[in-house]
Design an enzyme around this catalytic site. Sequence first.
Site, PDB file in Angstrom:
ATOM      1  N   ARG A 120     -18.745  14.029  38.956  1.00 34.08           N
ATOM      2  CA  ARG A 120     -17.839  14.516  37.886  1.00 34.08           C
ATOM      3  C   ARG A 120     -16.717  14.932  38.388  1.00 34.08           C
ATOM      4  NH1 ARG A 120     -22.885  17.502  37.843  1.00 34.08           N
ATOM      5  NH2 ARG A 120     -24.402  16.760  36.119  1.00 34.08           N
ATOM      6  N   LYS A 142      -2.877  10.300  33.209  1.00 36.25           N
ATOM      7  CA  LYS A 142      -3.686   9.380  32.489  1.00 36.25           C
ATOM      8  C   LYS A 142      -4.268   8.395  33.170  1.00 36.25           C
ATOM      9  CE  LYS A 142      -1.069   9.934  28.185  1.00 36.25           C
ATOM     10  NZ  LYS A 142      -0.184   9.149  27.215  1.00 36.25           N
ATOM     11  N   GLU A 184      11.485   1.178  31.239  1.00 39.75           N
ATOM     12  CA  GLU A 184      11.056   2.401  31.092  1.00 39.75           C
ATOM     13  C   GLU A 184      12.122   3.312  31.762  1.00 39.75           C
ATOM     14  OE1 GLU A 184       8.351   3.589  29.860  1.00 39.75           O
ATOM     15  OE2 GLU A 184       6.853   1.932  29.837  1.00 39.75           O
ATOM     16  N   LYS A 226       9.522  12.984  33.974  1.00 37.51           N
ATOM     17  CA  LYS A 226       8.199  12.642  33.473  1.00 37.51           C
ATOM     18  C   LYS A 226       7.521  13.934  33.853  1.00 37.51           C
ATOM     19  CE  LYS A 226       4.203  10.001  32.776  1.00 37.51           C
ATOM     20  NZ  LYS A 226       3.464   8.904  32.649  1.00 37.51           N
ATOM     21  N   GLU A 236      -0.350  15.931  25.454  1.00 39.13           N
ATOM     22  CA  GLU A 236       0.432  15.116  24.512  1.00 39.13           C
ATOM     23  C   GLU A 236       0.319  15.559  23.003  1.00 39.13           C
ATOM     24  OE1 GLU A 236       0.668  10.659  23.546  1.00 39.13           O
ATOM     25  OE2 GLU A 236       1.099  10.916  25.422  1.00 39.13           O
ATOM     26  N   ARG A 240       5.844  15.743  25.066  1.00 43.27           N
ATOM     27  CA  ARG A 240       5.454  14.528  25.806  1.00 43.27           C
ATOM     28  C   ARG A 240       5.725  13.263  25.055  1.00 43.27           C
ATOM     29  NH1 ARG A 240       0.401  13.824  30.155  1.00 43.27           N
ATOM     30  NH2 ARG A 240       0.687  11.606  30.655  1.00 43.27           N
ATOM     31  N   ASN A 244       7.534   8.357  24.533  1.00 46.34           N
ATOM     32  CA  ASN A 244       7.161   6.897  23.799  1.00 46.34           C
ATOM     33  C   ASN A 244       8.324   6.644  23.051  1.00 46.34           C
ATOM     34  OD1 ASN A 244       4.636   7.402  24.080  1.00 46.34           O
ATOM     35  ND2 ASN A 244       4.027   8.874  22.332  1.00 46.34           N
ATOM     36  N   HIS A 247       8.625   2.775  22.427  1.00 45.59           N
ATOM     37  CA  HIS A 247       7.128   2.145  22.458  1.00 45.59           C
ATOM     38  C   HIS A 247       6.453   1.960  21.215  1.00 45.59           C
ATOM     39  CE1 HIS A 247       7.659   3.290  26.457  1.00 45.59           C
ATOM     40  NE2 HIS A 247       6.226   3.048  26.805  1.00 45.59           N
ATOM     41  N   HIS A 251       5.021  -1.241  21.654  1.00 49.54           N
ATOM     42  CA  HIS A 251       3.548  -1.484  21.474  1.00 49.54           C
ATOM     43  C   HIS A 251       3.308  -2.724  20.446  1.00 49.54           C
ATOM     44  CE1 HIS A 251       2.535   2.364  23.336  1.00 49.54           C
ATOM     45  NE2 HIS A 251       2.336   1.461  24.648  1.00 49.54           N
ATOM     46  N   HIS A 263       5.438  -5.202  29.444  1.00 48.23           N
ATOM     47  CA  HIS A 263       5.493  -3.949  28.691  1.00 48.23           C
ATOM     48  C   HIS A 263       6.817  -3.346  28.780  1.00 48.23           C
ATOM     49  CE1 HIS A 263       4.524   0.160  27.510  1.00 48.23           C
ATOM     50  NE2 HIS A 263       4.791   0.522  28.291  1.00 48.23           N
TER      51      HIS A 263
HETATM   52  N1  LIG Z   1      -1.353   6.033  33.271  1.00 49.74           N
HETATM   53  C1  LIG Z   1      -0.246   5.976  32.759  1.00 49.74           C
HETATM   54  O1  LIG Z   1       0.398   6.918  32.267  1.00 49.74           O
HETATM   55  C2  LIG Z   1       0.305   4.777  32.526  1.00 49.74           C
HETATM   56  C3  LIG Z   1       1.766   4.504  32.121  1.00 49.74           C
HETATM   57  C4  LIG Z   1       2.291   3.198  32.065  1.00 49.74           C
HETATM   58  C5  LIG Z   1       1.459   2.141  32.120  1.00 49.74           C
HETATM   59  N2  LIG Z   1      -0.030   2.241  32.724  1.00 49.74           N
HETATM   60  C6  LIG Z   1      -0.746   1.170  32.905  1.00 49.74           C
HETATM   61  O2  LIG Z   1      -0.344   0.256  34.234  1.00 49.74           O
HETATM   62  C7  LIG Z   1      -0.722  -0.956  34.183  1.00 49.74           C
HETATM   63  C8  LIG Z   1       0.665  -1.675  34.357  1.00 49.74           C
HETATM   64  O3  LIG Z   1       1.027  -1.363  35.485  1.00 49.74           O
HETATM   65  P1  LIG Z   1       1.889  -2.243  36.485  1.00 49.74           P
HETATM   66  O4  LIG Z   1       3.083  -2.742  35.601  1.00 49.74           O
HETATM   67  O5  LIG Z   1       2.184  -1.462  37.707  1.00 49.74           O
HETATM   68  O6  LIG Z   1       1.038  -3.986  36.607  1.00 49.74           O
HETATM   69  P2  LIG Z   1      -0.346  -4.338  37.548  1.00 49.74           P
HETATM   70  O7  LIG Z   1      -0.873  -3.003  38.230  1.00 49.74           O
HETATM   71  O8  LIG Z   1      -0.854  -5.072  36.626  1.00 49.74           O
HETATM   72  O9  LIG Z   1       0.266  -4.897  38.783  1.00 49.74           O
HETATM   73  C9  LIG Z   1       1.350  -6.161  38.476  1.00 49.74           C
HETATM   74  C10 LIG Z   1       1.074  -7.158  39.370  1.00 49.74           C
HETATM   75  O10 LIG Z   1       1.815  -6.941  40.593  1.00 49.74           O
HETATM   76  C11 LIG Z   1       1.024  -7.032  41.677  1.00 49.74           C
HETATM   77  N3  LIG Z   1       1.628  -6.096  42.813  1.00 49.74           N
HETATM   78  C12 LIG Z   1       1.538  -4.736  42.590  1.00 49.74           C
HETATM   79  N4  LIG Z   1       2.147  -4.225  43.553  1.00 49.74           N
HETATM   80  C13 LIG Z   1       2.581  -5.099  44.457  1.00 49.74           C
HETATM   81  C14 LIG Z   1       3.513  -5.264  45.665  1.00 49.74           C
HETATM   82  N5  LIG Z   1       4.175  -4.222  46.131  1.00 49.74           N
HETATM   83  N6  LIG Z   1       3.822  -6.483  46.119  1.00 49.74           N
HETATM   84  C15 LIG Z   1       3.217  -7.689  45.393  1.00 49.74           C
HETATM   85  N7  LIG Z   1       2.634  -7.611  44.364  1.00 49.74           N
HETATM   86  C16 LIG Z   1       2.148  -6.526  43.968  1.00 49.74           C
HETATM   87  C17 LIG Z   1      -0.366  -6.812  41.259  1.00 49.74           C
HETATM   88  O11 LIG Z   1      -1.225  -7.498  42.036  1.00 49.74           O
HETATM   89  C18 LIG Z   1      -0.453  -7.284  39.872  1.00 49.74           C
HETATM   90  O12 LIG Z   1      -0.655  -8.538  39.985  1.00 49.74           O
HETATM   91  C19 LIG Z   1      -1.109  -1.323  32.628  1.00 49.74           C
HETATM   92  O13 LIG Z   1      -2.581  -1.442  32.889  1.00 49.74           O
HETATM   93  C20 LIG Z   1      -0.819  -0.150  31.773  1.00 49.74           C
HETATM   94  O14 LIG Z   1      -1.693   0.268  30.826  1.00 49.74           O
HETATM   95  C21 LIG Z   1      -0.451   3.423  32.752  1.00 49.74           C
HETATM   96 ZN   LIG Z   2       5.683   2.455  28.704  1.00 47.15          ZN
END
Ligand SMILES: NC(=O)c1ccc[n+]([C@@H]2O[C@H](COP(=O)([O-])OP(=O)(O)OC[C@H]3O[C@@H](n4cnc5c(N)ncnc54)[C@H](O)[C@@H]3O)[C@@H](O)[C@H]2O)c1
Ligand SMILES: [Zn+2]
Length: 359
Positions: A120, A142, A184, A226, A236, A240, A244, A247, A251, A263
């Site tokens: 939990r 999130k 971003e 942020k 949100e 917040r 967006n 976005h 999106h 993205h």
């Molecule tokens: N929680 C939130 O508020 C929030 C906000 C924006 C995005 N997201 C989420 O984040 C995700 C996208 O994240 P991302 O863009 O970081 O992509 P990701 O986590 O998919 O990573 C992208 C690629 O880079 C590789 N990688 C990561 N760090 C590396 C490094 N230092 N060296 C070599 N390779 C590396 C990973 O293995 C992967 O193949 C999505 O699922 C999205 O929905 C969440």
């Molecule tokens: Zn975004």
Amino acid sequence: MARVTVAVPGRPYPVLIGQGALQELPRMMRELGASAAAVVTDLTVGGIWGEAVRDALTGLGIHASLLAVEPGERAKTLDGLIRVLEFLEDVALDRQGVVVAVGGGAVGDLAGFAAAVWLRGVRHVQVPTTLLAMVDSSVGGKTGVDTARTKNAIGAIWQPSAVISDLALLATLPEEDYLAAFGEVVKYAVAMDGELALRLERSCDGLLGRSPAALEPVVARCVELKARVVAEDEREAGPRAILNYGHTVGHALESASGYRAAHGRAVAFGMQAAARIAARLGRCAPDLVRRQDELLAAFGLPGALPPVPLPDLLAAIPRDKKRRAGRVRWVLPEDLGRARVGVEVADEVVAEVVGTLAP
Ligand SMILES: NC(=O)c1ccc[n+]([C@@H]2O[C@H](COP(=O)([O-])OP(=O)(O)OC[C@H]3O[C@@H](n4cnc5c(N)ncnc54)[C@H](O)[C@@H]3O)[C@@H](O)[C@H]2O)c1
Ligand SMILES: [Zn+2]
């Protein structure tokens, strides 16, 4: 080293940003009184940085176990969640234990969600390894996974206990991921901070070269911006929404292209659309469109986008009528560093502007 506090009510947490910040992880775990660390990473990141993380922890006498999941979105599923939960069960992570997410946003969202539901809720520390995760996903709480049809359909708001952003880890990030994240970064600048926009213009070369000296103040500022809105509006309800910016159309482009658009690039495209809509409605000067275009172009944005038929793109843009209680989602810039949320925009204006831009 920069330090930003995310002042969510009742449980503020620190974000450390700098070259070598990873060295602070063991000390941070000690401060949290962590008995054990369950490190969740992906196969790519774990292959490069996993042992360094585990060694740093075990060196200080913290028992650390490591799980490496599939890289990217593939692991951010209910199956992936089950794998992480079984790992936590295997290593018998108790309430004093801490989940440590080492990776991009996909790992961060997955591991954070596992921490939210294991026993939990146990604590987690985010160690973002992508620029996107450093400026966006690691902060704000999130967490969640995708279903086959819907991104981030299942999740929870579960704040980390600390975020450690070691800029040295960005050295191995593929160029495409690195550049797309500036979508971003420019978003924060245009929607919230004109000073940041000027800094981006000034330090563009250093940023493109991934210089920690250029990156540290930029990442820290994005996190501050942020953090400020998250602290005000964790769930949100209102403010917040400024995050967006870009976005709404971004999106739409992502989903209409079957998620083939990065993205950050999709968001950059969405900002181009939003600024043009704002100019068309007389809500900002035409010069803002030009400055934003130049700022984006400095980071190769939006760059090549997958071709999407205009009707598909328009159909993917939410319309005001469909929105619950008539709440409008447009965030439109007014000036460099200032945007307004919740603006109503007629469908015809959206269609006209997006029609001139569509990839
Ligand atoms: N929680 C939130 O508020 C929030 C906000 C924006 C995005 N997201 C989420 O984040 C995700 C996208 O994240 P991302 O863009 O970081 O992509 P990701 O986590 O998919 O990573 C992208 C690629 O880079 C590789 N990688 C990561 N760090 C590396 C490094 N230092 N060296 C070599 N390779 C590396 C990973 O293995 C992967 O193949 C999505 O699922 C999205 O929905 C969440
Ligand atoms: Zn975004």
